[in-house]
Design a protein around this motif. Sequence first.
Motif, short mmCIF file in Angstrom:
data_model
loop_
_atom_site.label_atom_id
_atom_site.label_comp_id
_atom_site.label_asym_id
_atom_site.label_seq_id
_atom_site.Cartn_x
_atom_site.Cartn_y
_atom_site.Cartn_z
N ILE A 131 0.84 -1.21 0.00
CA ILE A 131 0.00 0.00 0.00
C ILE A 131 0.87 1.25 0.00
O ILE A 131 0.61 2.19 -0.77
CB ILE A 131 -0.96 -0.02 1.21
CG1 ILE A 131 -2.00 -1.13 1.02
CG2 ILE A 131 -1.65 1.32 1.37
CD1 ILE A 131 -2.87 -1.36 2.23
N ASN A 132 1.90 1.28 0.83
CA ASN A 132 2.79 2.45 0.85
C ASN A 132 3.48 2.65 -0.49
O ASN A 132 3.67 3.78 -0.93
CB ASN A 132 3.82 2.32 1.97
CG ASN A 132 3.21 2.49 3.33
OD1 ASN A 132 2.20 3.17 3.48
ND2 ASN A 132 3.80 1.87 4.32
N ARG A 136 2.27 1.75 -3.47
CA ARG A 136 1.29 2.25 -4.43
C ARG A 136 1.01 3.74 -4.20
O ARG A 136 0.89 4.51 -5.15
CB ARG A 136 0.00 1.43 -4.31
CG ARG A 136 0.14 0.02 -4.85
CD ARG A 136 -1.08 -0.82 -4.61
NE ARG A 136 -0.87 -2.19 -5.11
CZ ARG A 136 -1.69 -3.18 -4.90
NH1 ARG A 136 -2.80 -3.01 -4.20
NH2 ARG A 136 -1.42 -4.38 -5.39
N LEU A 137 0.88 4.12 -2.93
CA LEU A 137 0.66 5.54 -2.63
C LEU A 137 1.86 6.39 -3.04
O LEU A 137 1.70 7.51 -3.54
CB LEU A 137 0.36 5.72 -1.14
CG LEU A 137 -0.98 5.18 -0.65
CD1 LEU A 137 -1.08 5.28 0.85
CD2 LEU A 137 -2.13 5.91 -1.32
N GLY A 146 1.79 9.38 -5.60
CA GLY A 146 2.23 10.67 -5.06
C GLY A 146 3.38 11.27 -5.83
O GLY A 146 3.42 12.48 -6.08
N PHE A 185 -4.77 14.36 -1.08
CA PHE A 185 -3.87 13.33 -0.54
C PHE A 185 -4.64 12.34 0.34
O PHE A 185 -4.48 11.12 0.20
CB PHE A 185 -2.74 13.99 0.25
CG PHE A 185 -1.92 13.02 1.04
CD1 PHE A 185 -1.03 12.16 0.42
CD2 PHE A 185 -2.07 12.94 2.43
CE1 PHE A 185 -0.29 11.24 1.16
CE2 PHE A 185 -1.33 12.03 3.16
CZ PHE A 185 -0.44 11.18 2.54
N LEU A 186 -5.46 12.86 1.25
CA LEU A 186 -6.22 11.98 2.15
C LEU A 186 -7.24 11.13 1.39
O LEU A 186 -7.40 9.93 1.68
CB LEU A 186 -6.91 12.81 3.24
CG LEU A 186 -5.97 13.51 4.22
CD1 LEU A 186 -6.77 14.39 5.17
CD2 LEU A 186 -5.15 12.49 4.98
N THR A 228 -7.15 10.20 -1.83
CA THR A 228 -6.43 9.21 -2.64
C THR A 228 -5.88 8.10 -1.76
O THR A 228 -5.94 6.91 -2.12
CB THR A 228 -5.28 9.88 -3.41
OG1 THR A 228 -5.82 10.94 -4.20
CG2 THR A 228 -4.57 8.90 -4.31
N SER A 229 -5.35 8.45 -0.58
CA SER A 229 -4.81 7.44 0.34
C SER A 229 -5.90 6.48 0.80
O SER A 229 -5.69 5.27 0.84
CB SER A 229 -4.18 8.12 1.55
OG SER A 229 -3.10 8.92 1.16
N ALA A 230 -7.07 7.02 1.15
CA ALA A 230 -8.16 6.16 1.62
C ALA A 230 -8.65 5.24 0.49
O ALA A 230 -8.87 4.04 0.70
CB ALA A 230 -9.31 7.01 2.15
N SER A 250 -5.96 2.58 -0.36
CA SER A 250 -5.81 1.62 0.75
C SER A 250 -6.96 0.63 0.74
O SER A 250 -6.74 -0.59 0.90
CB SER A 250 -5.75 2.35 2.08
OG SER A 250 -4.61 3.18 2.14
#
Length: 185
Positions: free
Chosen positions: A90-91, A93-94, A98, A125-126, A128-130, A133
């Motif tokens: 996940i990190n 991919r983010l 990013g 950012f938040l 896209t992260s959610a 994930s």
Amino acid sequence: MAASSCCGVLPVGSVVSRRGRVNSSFGTSNYVSPLKRDLIKFRVRSVAEDDEVKEPAAAAPKPTPPPPKPKVSTSFFDVLAFSGPAPERINGRLAMIGFVAAMGVEIANGQDIFSQVQNGGLPWFLGTSALLSLASLIPMFKGVTAESKSGDLMTSDAEIWNGRFAMLGLVALAFTEYVKGGALV
């Protein structure tokens, strides 16, 4: 190549001449009295070795079934464990999203990463992260692994390495812009 070997046995300390007699010329301490052939019988065996060893013909081997697939844990704590499948994937991919987004906005507007976050980039950012994930966790909780979905061109190992490089690239971009005091481009 067929070879045979044979073995002879001599009494200890005696020397045999070409005629097969015990030679006593080395002194009396090495002399052993000749043995009578009737008292002791020796067996000498000869073994021939062939180059080709013939094995009996075996029946056609039965095809072995594929090994059973290991069961993937779908427990919340196993998936999100430090050594579990989710955190690095996940990190990574983010970080890939990013890094590409940060470079794209920097090229288009000339803003560095810090000004992008301050000028309304935090909600993006938040969000896209959610979204990423959840999109990554749902298949993992169903027991689907990234290795099972790997193809020839896009493998799970390539995704991990690309994510690692994107993480390093994002940190290097932020550090360079901080040291420089402005946008990289």
